[in-house]
Design an enzyme around this catalytic site. Structure first.
Site, PDB file in Angstrom:
ATOM      1  N   ARG A 141       1.003  -1.353  -0.198  1.00 25.34           N
ATOM      2  CA  ARG A 141      -0.187  -0.205  -0.152  1.00 25.34           C
ATOM      3  C   ARG A 141       0.593   1.243   0.447  1.00 25.34           C
ATOM      4  NH1 ARG A 141      -5.364  -1.767   2.229  1.00 25.34           N
ATOM      5  NH2 ARG A 141      -5.903   0.850   2.838  1.00 25.34           N
ATOM      6  N   TYR A 144       0.673   4.445  -2.509  1.00 28.38           N
ATOM      7  CA  TYR A 144      -0.416   4.805  -2.499  1.00 28.38           C
ATOM      8  C   TYR A 144      -0.293   6.019  -1.127  1.00 28.38           C
ATOM      9  CZ  TYR A 144      -5.406   6.831  -2.078  1.00 28.38           C
ATOM     10  OH  TYR A 144      -6.370   7.176  -2.377  1.00 28.38           O
ATOM     11  N   ASP A 145       0.035   5.651  -0.054  1.00 31.39           N
ATOM     12  CA  ASP A 145       0.166   6.061   1.290  1.00 31.39           C
ATOM     13  C   ASP A 145       1.342   7.095   1.429  1.00 31.39           C
ATOM     14  OD1 ASP A 145      -1.913   4.003   1.048  1.00 31.39           O
ATOM     15  OD2 ASP A 145      -0.671   3.223   3.896  1.00 31.39           O
ATOM     16  N   GLY A 147       2.975   8.294  -1.583  1.00 30.83           N
ATOM     17  CA  GLY A 147       3.248   8.809  -2.228  1.00 30.83           C
ATOM     18  C   GLY A 147       1.626  10.152  -2.046  1.00 30.83           C
ATOM     19  N   ASN A 173     -13.030   7.014   3.091  1.00 31.20           N
ATOM     20  CA  ASN A 173     -13.879   6.521   1.966  1.00 31.20           C
ATOM     21  C   ASN A 173     -14.952   6.697   1.544  1.00 31.20           C
ATOM     22  OD1 ASN A 173     -12.133   4.704   4.336  1.00 31.20           O
ATOM     23  ND2 ASN A 173     -12.436   2.962   2.557  1.00 31.20           N
ATOM     24  N   VAL A 187     -17.688  -0.902  -1.232  1.00 31.81           N
ATOM     25  CA  VAL A 187     -19.167  -0.854  -1.011  1.00 31.81           C
ATOM     26  C   VAL A 187     -19.789  -0.935  -2.245  1.00 31.81           C
ATOM     27  CG1 VAL A 187     -20.364   1.588  -1.231  1.00 31.81           C
ATOM     28  CG2 VAL A 187     -19.150   1.367   0.705  1.00 31.81           C
ATOM     29  N   ASN A 189     -17.660  -3.267  -4.240  1.00 35.93           N
ATOM     30  CA  ASN A 189     -17.083  -4.571  -4.833  1.00 35.93           C
ATOM     31  C   ASN A 189     -18.799  -5.333  -3.671  1.00 35.93           C
ATOM     32  OD1 ASN A 189     -15.326  -5.130  -5.671  1.00 35.93           O
ATOM     33  ND2 ASN A 189     -14.725  -6.137  -3.894  1.00 35.93           N
ATOM     34  N   THR A 209     -13.039  -1.738  10.160  1.00 38.29           N
ATOM     35  CA  THR A 209     -14.368  -0.747  10.249  1.00 38.29           C
ATOM     36  C   THR A 209     -13.245   0.128   8.926  1.00 38.29           C
ATOM     37  OG1 THR A 209     -13.370   0.861  12.233  1.00 38.29           O
ATOM     38  CG2 THR A 209     -14.546  -0.855  13.063  1.00 38.29           C
TER      39      THR A 209
HETATM   40  P1  NAD Z   1     -11.132   7.342  -9.257  1.00 38.68           P
HETATM   41  O1  NAD Z   1     -10.197   5.931  -9.859  1.00 38.68           O
HETATM   42  O2  NAD Z   1     -12.211   7.330  -9.806  1.00 38.68           O
HETATM   43  O3  NAD Z   1     -10.850   8.604 -10.283  1.00 38.68           O
HETATM   44  C1  NAD Z   1      -9.318   9.899 -10.456  1.00 38.68           C
HETATM   45  C2  NAD Z   1      -8.793   9.709 -12.012  1.00 38.68           C
HETATM   46  O4  NAD Z   1      -7.930  10.405 -12.103  1.00 38.68           O
HETATM   47  C3  NAD Z   1      -9.228   8.809 -12.799  1.00 38.68           C
HETATM   48  O5  NAD Z   1     -10.545   9.354 -13.517  1.00 38.68           O
HETATM   49  C4  NAD Z   1      -7.901   8.691 -13.072  1.00 38.68           C
HETATM   50  O6  NAD Z   1      -8.593   8.249 -14.728  1.00 38.68           O
HETATM   51  C5  NAD Z   1      -6.899   9.912 -12.648  1.00 38.68           C
HETATM   52  N1  NAD Z   1      -5.998   9.604 -13.068  1.00 38.68           N
HETATM   53  C6  NAD Z   1      -5.606   8.874 -12.195  1.00 38.68           C
HETATM   54  N2  NAD Z   1      -3.455   9.397 -12.628  1.00 38.68           N
HETATM   55  C7  NAD Z   1      -3.866  10.250 -13.549  1.00 38.68           C
HETATM   56  C8  NAD Z   1      -2.465  10.986 -14.434  1.00 38.68           C
HETATM   57  N3  NAD Z   1      -1.325  10.181 -14.215  1.00 38.68           N
HETATM   58  N4  NAD Z   1      -3.054  11.934 -14.772  1.00 38.68           N
HETATM   59  C9  NAD Z   1      -3.921  12.420 -15.377  1.00 38.68           C
HETATM   60  N5  NAD Z   1      -4.675  11.918 -14.467  1.00 38.68           N
HETATM   61  C10 NAD Z   1      -4.981  10.259 -13.760  1.00 38.68           C
HETATM   62  O7  NAD Z   1     -11.059   7.778  -7.427  1.00 38.68           O
HETATM   63  P2  NAD Z   1     -11.986   8.637  -7.004  1.00 38.68           P
HETATM   64  O8  NAD Z   1     -12.386   7.773  -5.961  1.00 38.68           O
HETATM   65  O9  NAD Z   1     -12.762   9.741  -7.603  1.00 38.68           O
HETATM   66  O10 NAD Z   1     -10.371   9.118  -6.387  1.00 38.68           O
HETATM   67  C11 NAD Z   1      -9.997  10.738  -6.761  1.00 38.68           C
HETATM   68  C12 NAD Z   1      -9.195  11.297  -5.323  1.00 38.68           C
HETATM   69  O11 NAD Z   1      -9.913  11.389  -4.572  1.00 38.68           O
HETATM   70  C13 NAD Z   1      -7.959  10.448  -5.583  1.00 38.68           C
HETATM   71  O12 NAD Z   1      -6.600  11.075  -5.873  1.00 38.68           O
HETATM   72  C14 NAD Z   1      -7.921   9.408  -4.566  1.00 38.68           C
HETATM   73  O13 NAD Z   1      -6.287   9.720  -4.023  1.00 38.68           O
HETATM   74  C15 NAD Z   1      -8.257  10.594  -3.869  1.00 38.68           C
HETATM   75  N6  NAD Z   1      -9.289  10.212  -2.469  1.00 38.68           N
HETATM   76  C16 NAD Z   1     -10.370   8.890  -2.896  1.00 38.68           C
HETATM   77  C17 NAD Z   1     -10.700   7.816  -2.005  1.00 38.68           C
HETATM   78  C18 NAD Z   1     -12.432   7.968  -2.255  1.00 38.68           C
HETATM   79  O14 NAD Z   1     -12.999   7.283  -0.766  1.00 38.68           O
HETATM   80  N7  NAD Z   1     -12.919   7.601  -3.180  1.00 38.68           N
HETATM   81  C19 NAD Z   1     -10.958   8.525  -0.338  1.00 38.68           C
HETATM   82  C20 NAD Z   1      -9.818   9.487   0.078  1.00 38.68           C
HETATM   83  C21 NAD Z   1      -8.542  10.056  -1.243  1.00 38.68           C
HETATM   84  N1  UDP Z   2     -12.587  -5.524   1.970  1.00 43.13           N
HETATM   85  C1  UDP Z   2     -13.241  -6.530   1.753  1.00 43.13           C
HETATM   86  N2  UDP Z   2     -13.733  -7.530   0.310  1.00 43.13           N
HETATM   87  C2  UDP Z   2     -14.224  -6.640  -0.461  1.00 43.13           C
HETATM   88  C3  UDP Z   2     -13.150  -5.104  -0.587  1.00 43.13           C
HETATM   89  C4  UDP Z   2     -12.756  -4.975   0.608  1.00 43.13           C
HETATM   90  O1  UDP Z   2     -13.731  -7.084   2.654  1.00 43.13           O
HETATM   91  O2  UDP Z   2     -14.261  -6.998  -0.896  1.00 43.13           O
HETATM   92  C5  UDP Z   2     -12.681  -4.797   3.093  1.00 43.13           C
HETATM   93  C6  UDP Z   2     -10.845  -3.804   2.919  1.00 43.13           C
HETATM   94  O3  UDP Z   2     -10.224  -5.453   3.715  1.00 43.13           O
HETATM   95  C7  UDP Z   2     -10.520  -3.127   3.816  1.00 43.13           C
HETATM   96  C8  UDP Z   2     -12.388  -2.706   4.062  1.00 43.13           C
HETATM   97  O4  UDP Z   2     -13.163  -3.374   3.256  1.00 43.13           O
HETATM   98  O5  UDP Z   2     -11.151  -3.981   5.252  1.00 43.13           O
HETATM   99  C9  UDP Z   2     -12.680  -1.247   3.575  1.00 43.13           C
HETATM  100  O6  UDP Z   2     -11.339  -1.730   1.344  1.00 43.13           O
HETATM  101  P1  UDP Z   2     -11.333  -0.683   0.442  1.00 43.13           P
HETATM  102  O7  UDP Z   2     -10.606  -1.881  -0.100  1.00 43.13           O
HETATM  103  O8  UDP Z   2     -12.715  -0.387   0.562  1.00 43.13           O
HETATM  104  O9  UDP Z   2     -11.159   0.987   1.399  1.00 43.13           O
HETATM  105  P2  UDP Z   2      -9.803   0.985   1.960  1.00 43.13           P
HETATM  106  O10 UDP Z   2      -8.767  -0.376   2.364  1.00 43.13           O
HETATM  107  O11 UDP Z   2      -8.814   2.153   0.956  1.00 43.13           O
HETATM  108  O12 UDP Z   2     -10.155   2.115   2.868  1.00 43.13           O
END
Ligand code: NAD
Ligand code: UDP
Length: 314
Positions: A141, A144-145, A147, A173, A187, A189, A209
């Site tokens: 992870r 991502y984390d 980065g 989330n 969610v 899934n 959780t």
């Molecule tokens: P998503 O994957 O649906 O959207 C990400 C978008 O970025 C996509 O459209 C993808 O094509 C684009 N992208 C990826 N790499 C790129 C690059 N190198 N150049 C240009 N475009 C690029 O994800 P999301 O859920 O909409 O998340 C959006 C942002 O919010 C992300 O930065 C994510 O880390 C952050 N975030 C989301 C959540 C969540 O629960 N959805 C939680 C925490 C942080």
């Molecule tokens: N998770 C799960 N079943 C799935 C997908 C995810 O039990 O099919 C669990 C996963 O192990 C984590 C939680 O759900 O504990 C949230 O996962 P998600 O990938 O949505 O977000 P994140 O772990 O990045 O918060």
């Protein structure tokens, strides 16, 4: 009216943000490389006279005349960000450098979509913005984390060194319409499995959780943070719903709401999976007057309905 650049604008969160900003009269440039984003997320906006789509990768520099930048470009789901981990780091780090450089040059205000993952597997519960986190720097992870952590560092340094006007949203989330059905997040899934009468796959014992925020609330928080002029606005702000649920509870809620007959099955817990997560949102409440309005029980029926149509399941 602002001229707004949204990187990652065709993704799940970005497409909702594009819509909301167009609705209030802003001009929107949606920039995306379409790695996880979908054209259909923004197809309905293509004819709008204040909307523009640019296919571009944030790893490369770009010059655009804008007043505001929402930097959302980055795959957000573990299966996508682990597909090409080196690229994920580049997207977060070089993307931040390129967008901060742009913000500095054109004097735009810039918001970073950071994440609750900067807290890692947290030993403080709930998580406040003052907590430094508990992150494995060399695990699956980490791309991502870490980065996202470096991106926060870059934002603070551009602010201190070059007076760039920054905002940092630590997003927890989030769920809602336009989540990709194969995106692998919990969610989507569970909902897709329930609607297809497939087994619901709980990883581990299901006692870990998470806190789930509806996308409408989240986007409202992002816009408020970007608009806010007063207070400690340059510091990170948690945006999420403090309602906390185990994955077992989530699965049961989705089964109940959908009326599905799917069975619950257990699969191995992925490495470094955080055990608990809940935002302390006092800073957002104080600074932005923001708190989520939509509980998980209220939000689930609409996401089920949306996926039913998206998957064309009757
Ligand atoms: P998503 O994957 O649906 O959207 C990400 C978008 O970025 C996509 O459209 C993808 O094509 C684009 N992208 C990826 N790499 C790129 C690059 N190198 N150049 C240009 N475009 C690029 O994800 P999301 O859920 O909409 O998340 C959006 C942002 O919010 C992300 O930065 C994510 O880390 C952050 N975030 C989301 C959540 C969540 O629960 N959805 C939680 C925490 C942080
Ligand atoms: N998770 C799960 N079943 C799935 C997908 C995810 O039990 O099919 C669990 C996963 O192990 C984590 C939680 O759900 O504990 C949230 O996962 P998600 O990938 O949505 O977000 P994140 O772990 O990045 O918060």
């Amino acid at each position: 009216m602002n001229r707004v650049l949204i990187t990652g604008g065709s993704g799940f969160l970005g497409s909702h943000l594009c819509e909301r900003l167009l609705d209030r009269g802003d001009e929107v440039i949606c920039l995306d490389n379409f790695f996880t984003g979908r054209r259909r997320n923004i197809e309905h906006l293509l004819g709008h006279h204040r909307f523009e789509l640019v296919r571009h990768d944030v790893v490369e520099p770009i010059l655009l005349e804008v007043d505001r930048i929402f930097n959302l470009a980055c795959p957000a789901s573990p299966i996508h960000y682990q597909f090409n981990p080196v690229k994920t780091v580049k997207t977060s780090v070089m993307g931040a450098i390129n967008m901060l450089g742009l913000a500095k040059r054109v004097r735009a205000r810039i918001l970073q979509a950071s994440t609750s993952e900067v807290y890692g597997d947290p030993e403080q519960h709930p998580q406040t913005e003052g907590y430094w986190g508990h992150v494995n720097p060399i695990g699956p992870r980490s791309c991502y984390d870490e980065g996202k952590r470096v991106a926060e560092t870059l934002f603070m340094d551009y602010h201190r060194q070059n007076q760039v006007d920054i905002r940092i949203a630590r997003i927890f989330n989030t769920y809602g319409p336009r989540m990709h059905p194969n995106d692998g997040r919990v969610v989507s899934n569970f909902v897709v499995q329930a609607l297809r009468s497939q087994d619901i796959t709980i990883f581990g014992n299901g006692r870990q959780t998470r806190s789930f925020c509806h996308v409408d609330d989240l986007v409202d928080g992002l816009i408020r943070l970007m608009d806010q002029e007063e207070g400690d606005v340059q510091l990170p702000v948690n945006l999420g719903n403090p309602g906390e649920f185990s994955m077992l509870e989530l699965a049961q809620k989705i089964l109940r709401t959908s009326g599905s007959t799917s069975r619950i099955v257990h699969e191995p817990l992925p490495q470094d999976d955080p055990r608990q997560r809940r935002p302390d949102i006092s800073r957002a409440q104080r600074l932005l007057g923001w708190e989520p309005q939509i509980t998980l029980d209220q939000g689930l029926p609409s996401i089920l309905e949306w996926f039913r149509k998206d998957l064309e399941i009757s």
